[in-house]
Design a protein around this motif. Structure first.
Motif, mmCIF file in Angstrom:
data_model
loop_
_atom_site.group_PDB
_atom_site.id
_atom_site.type_symbol
_atom_site.label_atom_id
_atom_site.label_comp_id
_atom_site.label_asym_id
_atom_site.label_seq_id
_atom_site.Cartn_x
_atom_site.Cartn_y
_atom_site.Cartn_z
ATOM 1 N N PHE A 32 -18.646 2.078 8.692
ATOM 2 C CA PHE A 32 -18.318 0.683 8.977
ATOM 3 C C PHE A 32 -17.576 0.075 7.800
ATOM 4 O O PHE A 32 -16.563 -0.617 7.967
ATOM 5 C CB PHE A 32 -19.611 -0.087 9.255
ATOM 6 C CG PHE A 32 -19.401 -1.512 9.676
ATOM 7 C CD1 PHE A 32 -18.389 -1.861 10.578
ATOM 8 C CD2 PHE A 32 -20.226 -2.515 9.183
ATOM 9 C CE1 PHE A 32 -18.210 -3.172 10.976
ATOM 10 C CE2 PHE A 32 -20.047 -3.824 9.573
ATOM 11 C CZ PHE A 32 -19.032 -4.158 10.477
ATOM 12 N N ALA A 33 -18.061 0.335 6.580
ATOM 13 C CA ALA A 33 -17.404 -0.189 5.377
ATOM 14 C C ALA A 33 -15.998 0.385 5.243
ATOM 15 O O ALA A 33 -15.051 -0.330 4.883
ATOM 16 C CB ALA A 33 -18.242 0.151 4.144
ATOM 17 N N PHE A 34 -15.846 1.669 5.535
ATOM 18 C CA PHE A 34 -14.534 2.327 5.468
ATOM 19 C C PHE A 34 -13.548 1.666 6.428
ATOM 20 O O PHE A 34 -12.403 1.384 6.070
ATOM 21 C CB PHE A 34 -14.685 3.808 5.807
ATOM 22 C CG PHE A 34 -13.386 4.536 6.013
ATOM 23 C CD1 PHE A 34 -12.678 5.056 4.938
ATOM 24 C CD2 PHE A 34 -12.856 4.695 7.293
ATOM 25 C CE1 PHE A 34 -11.474 5.721 5.120
ATOM 26 C CE2 PHE A 34 -11.653 5.362 7.481
ATOM 27 C CZ PHE A 34 -10.964 5.868 6.392
ATOM 28 N N LEU A 35 -13.976 1.410 7.659
ATOM 29 C CA LEU A 35 -13.093 0.818 8.669
ATOM 30 C C LEU A 35 -12.694 -0.606 8.312
ATOM 31 O O LEU A 35 -11.547 -1.019 8.515
ATOM 32 C CB LEU A 35 -13.781 0.850 10.035
ATOM 33 C CG LEU A 35 -13.995 2.242 10.639
ATOM 34 C CD1 LEU A 35 -14.790 2.149 11.937
ATOM 35 C CD2 LEU A 35 -12.668 2.950 10.862
ATOM 36 N N ILE A 36 -13.634 -1.371 7.763
ATOM 37 C CA ILE A 36 -13.324 -2.738 7.333
ATOM 38 C C ILE A 36 -12.261 -2.714 6.241
ATOM 39 O O ILE A 36 -11.272 -3.447 6.283
ATOM 40 C CB ILE A 36 -14.596 -3.448 6.825
ATOM 41 C CG1 ILE A 36 -15.553 -3.725 7.981
ATOM 42 C CG2 ILE A 36 -14.241 -4.760 6.117
ATOM 43 C CD1 ILE A 36 -16.885 -4.301 7.545
ATOM 44 N N ALA A 37 -12.474 -1.859 5.235
ATOM 45 C CA ALA A 37 -11.521 -1.767 4.124
ATOM 46 C C ALA A 37 -10.170 -1.242 4.581
ATOM 47 O O ALA A 37 -9.122 -1.656 4.071
ATOM 48 C CB ALA A 37 -12.098 -0.870 3.029
ATOM 49 N N LEU A 38 -10.174 -0.331 5.547
ATOM 50 C CA LEU A 38 -8.927 0.208 6.095
ATOM 51 C C LEU A 38 -8.081 -0.913 6.694
ATOM 52 O O LEU A 38 -6.869 -1.010 6.442
ATOM 53 C CB LEU A 38 -9.238 1.261 7.161
ATOM 54 C CG LEU A 38 -8.043 1.924 7.859
ATOM 55 C CD1 LEU A 38 -7.308 2.841 6.891
ATOM 56 C CD2 LEU A 38 -8.513 2.711 9.076
ATOM 57 N N ALA A 39 -8.721 -1.786 7.476
ATOM 58 C CA ALA A 39 -8.009 -2.895 8.106
ATOM 59 C C ALA A 39 -7.521 -3.898 7.070
ATOM 60 O O ALA A 39 -6.369 -4.354 7.106
ATOM 61 C CB ALA A 39 -8.929 -3.581 9.118
ATOM 62 N N ILE A 40 -8.375 -4.239 6.106
ATOM 63 C CA ILE A 40 -7.998 -5.212 5.077
ATOM 64 C C ILE A 40 -6.860 -4.667 4.222
ATOM 65 O O ILE A 40 -5.892 -5.378 3.924
ATOM 66 C CB ILE A 40 -9.209 -5.557 4.181
ATOM 67 C CG1 ILE A 40 -10.289 -6.260 4.998
ATOM 68 C CG2 ILE A 40 -8.773 -6.439 3.005
ATOM 69 C CD1 ILE A 40 -11.583 -6.490 4.223
ATOM 70 N N GLY A 41 -6.974 -3.411 3.821
ATOM 71 C CA GLY A 41 -5.941 -2.809 2.978
ATOM 72 C C GLY A 41 -4.586 -2.805 3.649
ATOM 73 O O GLY A 41 -3.561 -3.056 3.001
ATOM 74 N N THR A 42 -4.565 -2.582 4.949
ATOM 75 C CA THR A 42 -3.299 -2.542 5.683
ATOM 76 C C THR A 42 -2.618 -3.901 5.706
ATOM 77 O O THR A 42 -1.445 -4.031 5.338
ATOM 78 C CB THR A 42 -3.534 -2.058 7.130
ATOM 79 O OG1 THR A 42 -4.135 -0.760 7.112
ATOM 80 C CG2 THR A 42 -2.222 -1.987 7.882
ATOM 81 N N VAL A 43 -3.359 -4.937 6.135
ATOM 82 C CA VAL A 43 -2.742 -6.255 6.270
ATOM 83 C C VAL A 43 -2.437 -6.883 4.911
ATOM 84 O O VAL A 43 -1.446 -7.604 4.749
ATOM 85 C CB VAL A 43 -3.623 -7.205 7.117
ATOM 86 C CG1 VAL A 43 -3.743 -6.698 8.537
ATOM 87 C CG2 VAL A 43 -4.999 -7.391 6.501
ATOM 88 N N ALA A 44 -3.274 -6.607 3.908
ATOM 89 C CA ALA A 44 -3.050 -7.187 2.587
ATOM 90 C C ALA A 44 -1.807 -6.620 1.919
ATOM 91 O O ALA A 44 -1.059 -7.344 1.259
ATOM 92 C CB ALA A 44 -4.271 -6.960 1.697
ATOM 93 N N ALA A 45 -1.569 -5.324 2.078
ATOM 94 C CA ALA A 45 -0.421 -4.688 1.438
ATOM 95 C C ALA A 45 0.892 -5.226 1.985
ATOM 96 O O ALA A 45 1.892 -5.280 1.268
ATOM 97 C CB ALA A 45 -0.481 -3.175 1.622
ATOM 98 N N VAL A 46 0.901 -5.624 3.240
ATOM 99 C CA VAL A 46 2.115 -6.183 3.839
ATOM 100 C C VAL A 46 2.544 -7.446 3.098
ATOM 101 O O VAL A 46 3.736 -7.708 2.922
ATOM 102 C CB VAL A 46 1.890 -6.503 5.331
ATOM 103 C CG1 VAL A 46 3.089 -7.249 5.912
ATOM 104 C CG2 VAL A 46 1.652 -5.218 6.117
ATOM 105 N N ALA A 47 1.573 -8.220 2.626
ATOM 106 C CA ALA A 47 1.866 -9.474 1.935
ATOM 107 C C ALA A 47 1.932 -9.328 0.423
ATOM 108 O O ALA A 47 2.163 -10.304 -0.288
ATOM 109 C CB ALA A 47 0.813 -10.524 2.288
ATOM 110 N N GLY A 48 1.715 -8.118 -0.105
ATOM 111 C CA GLY A 48 1.762 -7.917 -1.549
ATOM 112 C C GLY A 48 0.502 -8.338 -2.262
ATOM 113 O O GLY A 48 0.509 -8.597 -3.463
#
Length: 266
Positions: A6-22
């Motif tokens: 669950f923690a992995f999936l949450i971080a996966l989603a956050i990491g994806t959207v955050a990187a788009v914005a720098g």
């Protein structure tokens, strides 16, 4: 077994959207670590900074392959940013947890205002003094030069580091707007910010680790997911229009700020 996944999936989603914005993603790592996994604010901040190192390193590697990083400008942000991050992290040992939460929420609200109303510039330009020349290749292959005063980069690098060290949010929340307001195209600003975040977050997370404020089990799960997500986000960032993600992030930050106020302040 369910909790790490669950923690992995949450971080996966956050990491994806955050990187788009720098961004390093700390603006979402901190509240999810606190609200979902029950870490206190200091532990959430320290763990978030360590996760941000993993995520931003993966994203920066992708940006380097795209040749979007302005290394000289990043260096001018990194040095004062590392000092500010280490100082900010050290201050968390002496600041009441509720004050840290209030500071975190205030930063979220300020960022959300700038994202929802781009005309409300919270980051200004320092236009005097010696300047750094940045050579940029435009979408049509044309080359142009953008001058940024060193004082501008040093000031906002320090401010970004302090924000990072005290709240667990990456310095990218100030690095990106500081570069954009100085005339750097948004995709170059995003890439340069991600590279600068690696070392500024490392300075803050190192101090937090020395203070015992890093959860190793959650760092393992979050760090892996965030790194994979951040690489994916950085890969698609050049294809995403910045104005389309601003409203989404602004609204999301407002919701998170309200949740944090209800959960940790009242």
């Amino acid at each position: 077994m369910i909790l790490p996944v669950f923690a992995f999936l949450i971080a996966l989603a956050i990491g994806t959207v955050a990187a788009v914005a720098g961004l390093g993603g700390g603006f979402l790592y901190v509240p999810t670590l606190s609200l979902i996994f029950g870490l206190d604010q200091r532990m959430a901040v320290g763990t978030s900074l360590a996760v941000t190192v993993c995520a931003s390193a993966a994203a920066a590697f992708c940006c380097a392959r795209q040749k979007k990083i302005l290394y000289a400008a990043a260096g001018c942000l990194i040095i004062p940013g590392m000092i500010g991050a280490a100082l900010g992290a050290a201050l968390t040992a002496y600041i009441d947890t509720r004050i840290l939460v209030i500071l975190f929420v205030a930063v979220l609200l300020l960022i959300s205002v700038q994202m929802l109303r781009p005309a409300c510039r919270l980051v200004g330009i320092i236009s005097r003094g010696p300047a750094l020349e940045n050579h940029i290749t435009g979408p049509g292959g044309e080359d142009r030069s953008v001058s940024i005063p060193y004082a501008h980069l040093i000031l906002w690098g320090t401010a970004g580091g302090l924000v990072s060290g005290t709240t667990g949010i990456s310095g990218g929340v100030l690095f990106v707007p500081a570069l954009v307001v100085a005339g750097i195209p948004v995709h170059y600003a995003v890439a340069t910010s991600l590279f600068a975040i690696v070392l500024t977050s490392l300075a803050g997370s190192g101090t937090q680790a020395a203070l015992g404020n890093v959860s190793l089990p959650l760092l393992a799960a979050y760090g892996t997911g965030a790194a994979i997500g951040a690489y994916a986000g950085a890969s698609i960032a050049p294809k995403v229009r910045a104005d389309r993600i601003q409203v989404f992030f602004g609204a999301m930050l407002l919701v998170i700020a309200v949740i944090m106020i209800i959960h940790d302040i009242f």
